[in-house]
Design an enzyme around this catalytic site. Structure first.
Site, PDB file in Angstrom:
ATOM      1  N   ARG A 174      36.979  43.535  30.639  1.00  0.00           N
ATOM      2  CA  ARG A 174      36.031  42.844  31.507  1.00  0.00           C
ATOM      3  C   ARG A 174      34.664  42.794  30.833  1.00  0.00           C
ATOM      4  NH1 ARG A 174      38.878  46.600  34.614  1.00  0.00           N
ATOM      5  NH2 ARG A 174      40.184  45.720  36.280  1.00  0.00           N
ATOM      6  N   LYS A 198      36.815  50.043  36.158  1.00  0.00           N
ATOM      7  CA  LYS A 198      36.305  50.186  37.521  1.00  0.00           C
ATOM      8  C   LYS A 198      36.521  51.608  38.007  1.00  0.00           C
ATOM      9  CE  LYS A 198      37.032  45.365  38.940  1.00  0.00           C
ATOM     10  NZ  LYS A 198      37.737  44.464  39.900  1.00  0.00           N
ATOM     11  N   HIS A 271      35.145  36.059  31.585  1.00  0.00           N
ATOM     12  CA  HIS A 271      36.424  36.430  32.196  1.00  0.00           C
ATOM     13  C   HIS A 271      37.551  35.516  31.711  1.00  0.00           C
ATOM     14  CE1 HIS A 271      37.332  39.665  34.870  1.00  0.00           C
ATOM     15  NE2 HIS A 271      38.145  38.934  35.597  1.00  0.00           N
ATOM     16  N   ARG A 274      39.486  37.143  29.071  1.00  0.00           N
ATOM     17  CA  ARG A 274      40.406  38.153  29.625  1.00  0.00           C
ATOM     18  C   ARG A 274      41.683  37.486  30.131  1.00  0.00           C
ATOM     19  NH1 ARG A 274      40.610  43.312  31.990  1.00  0.00           N
ATOM     20  NH2 ARG A 274      41.393  43.452  34.123  1.00  0.00           N
ATOM     21  N   HIS A 297      44.719  47.091  35.500  1.00  0.00           N
ATOM     22  CA  HIS A 297      44.956  46.684  36.881  1.00  0.00           C
ATOM     23  C   HIS A 297      45.580  47.838  37.661  1.00  0.00           C
ATOM     24  CE1 HIS A 297      45.152  42.102  35.870  1.00  0.00           C
ATOM     25  NE2 HIS A 297      43.934  42.511  36.133  1.00  0.00           N
ATOM     26  N   TYR A 306      49.279  36.073  36.232  1.00  0.00           N
ATOM     27  CA  TYR A 306      49.280  35.423  34.925  1.00  0.00           C
ATOM     28  C   TYR A 306      50.627  34.799  34.595  1.00  0.00           C
ATOM     29  CZ  TYR A 306      44.891  37.850  34.349  1.00  0.00           C
ATOM     30  OH  TYR A 306      43.612  38.300  34.531  1.00  0.00           O
TER      31      TYR A 306
END
Length: 325
Positions: A174, A198, A271, A274, A297, A306
């Site tokens: 990210r 995150k 992004h 990514r 994720h 995706y």
């Protein structure tokens, strides 16, 4: 509870015991329609769905049975179920109809689990139509090459910019993760870097040779010049002109500048690199869970989006170039 319901409950208890012991009930390829018909009866009698809802699910299941073409539902993988969703897009169905079909397939596989026909439920990984629609544009490999080649030696601190763009695409990190990347997070001899995601969750991300060479060149020729402009101790890898850690806004502007120079859509953002990273890995045959780990994720359902993107691209390629499409 009447006799019919009692018999049905007893049958389910037996199948649940079979599931626990590793046994599953096989379904003959020709029985796919019969299982779907039983599923619709289950929706009406036990789930008490409205007649119109059951009829709509019936249309979805009719499409599904036709698409299965004799295959057993229990043998289908998440990739194959994604093919089915891609076929709905190819038919030009409305987004609402595709969303309902995905819900129907998810519910159908829960029914198969309940009936002891299958243990796993790959349909749980199907992304919703709403999530699919939110996916930003994905660059083609040629567009990525043009984008990464847009940095010229005449640009100020071109070594930093080239390393920055290479890292974005090579790792799938990210924008915030790239901006907070520190020099001590690099383990270039092992071709990895430590990413702070995150919730400050850390993960090790592999990195390729081109990105490594770009980083090494930047460290040798440019970073110390930028670092000298700020007396404070800065550990971040990518620095601004003032010697401070590069922020997301500055990163966004750099990406926009080089995308424009490469003649790529204005919608491209950090992004997008990514998304392109994940899509190209899946197109090359990478395992979905491995891609999930590299992207950081928490849920594989996010990564599953995706697969839909890649299938939609393949559909367009087939439509545009196959002589009998």
């Amino acid at each position: 509870m009447n006799a019919v319901e009692h018999t049905r409950v007893a049958k389910r208890l037996t199948k649940l015991q079979q599931l626990k012991s590793g046994q599953t009930e096989s379904v003959a390829p020709s029985a796919g329609q019969a299982v779907c018909d039983e599923f619709l009866v289950y929706l009406k009698r036990e789930c008490h769905l409205a007649d119109n809802t059951v009829a709509a699910y019936g249309r979805d299941m009719k499409r599904f049975v036709t698409w299965m073409d004799g295959r057993r539902p229990a043998d289908l993988t998440i990739t194959e179920l994604s093919d089915f969703v891609a076929s709905l897009h190819g038919e030009g169905l409305a987004p609402a109809s595709i969303s309902r079909a995905i819900v129907a397939i998810r519910t159908f596989f829960k029914y198969l689990q309940l009936e002891g026909i299958t243990v796993d439920n790959p349909a749980e990984l199907l992304a919703t139509q709403k999530a699919w629609q939110r996916m930003p544009g994905v660059l083609s490999p040629n567009e990525v090459e043009a984008f990464l080649s847009a940095v010229k030696k005449s640009d100020s601190f071109w070594q930093r910019d080239r390393a920055l763009l290479e890292v974005l695409y090579a790792t799938g990190c990210r924008a915030s993760e790239v901006c907070t990347l520190r020099v001590r997070d690099l383990t270039l001899d092992e071709k990895t870097l430590r990413c702070h995601g995150k919730g400050d969750k850390q993960r090790m991300v592999p990195i390729g040779g081109r990105a490594i060479r770009a980083i090494q060149l930047y460290l040798e020729e440019s970073r110390h010049i930028l670092a000298d402009r700020n007396p404070g101790q800065i550990d971040e890898l990518f620095l601004s002109r003032g010697g401070k850690a590069l922020d997301r806004i500055q990163l966004w502007r750099l990406v926009k500048r080089y995308a424009k120079r490469a003649g790529i859509s204005d919608e491209i953002s950090p992004h997008s690199l990514r998304h392109s990273f994940a899509t190209h890995l899946l197109a090359g045959g990478a395992d979905l869970r491995q891609v999930q780990e590299m992207l950081g994720h928490a849920s594989i359902q996010t990564t599953q989006i995706y697969t839909h993107v890649e299938h939609s691209r393949l559909q367009r390629v087939h439509r545009d170039f196959h002589p009998r499409a």
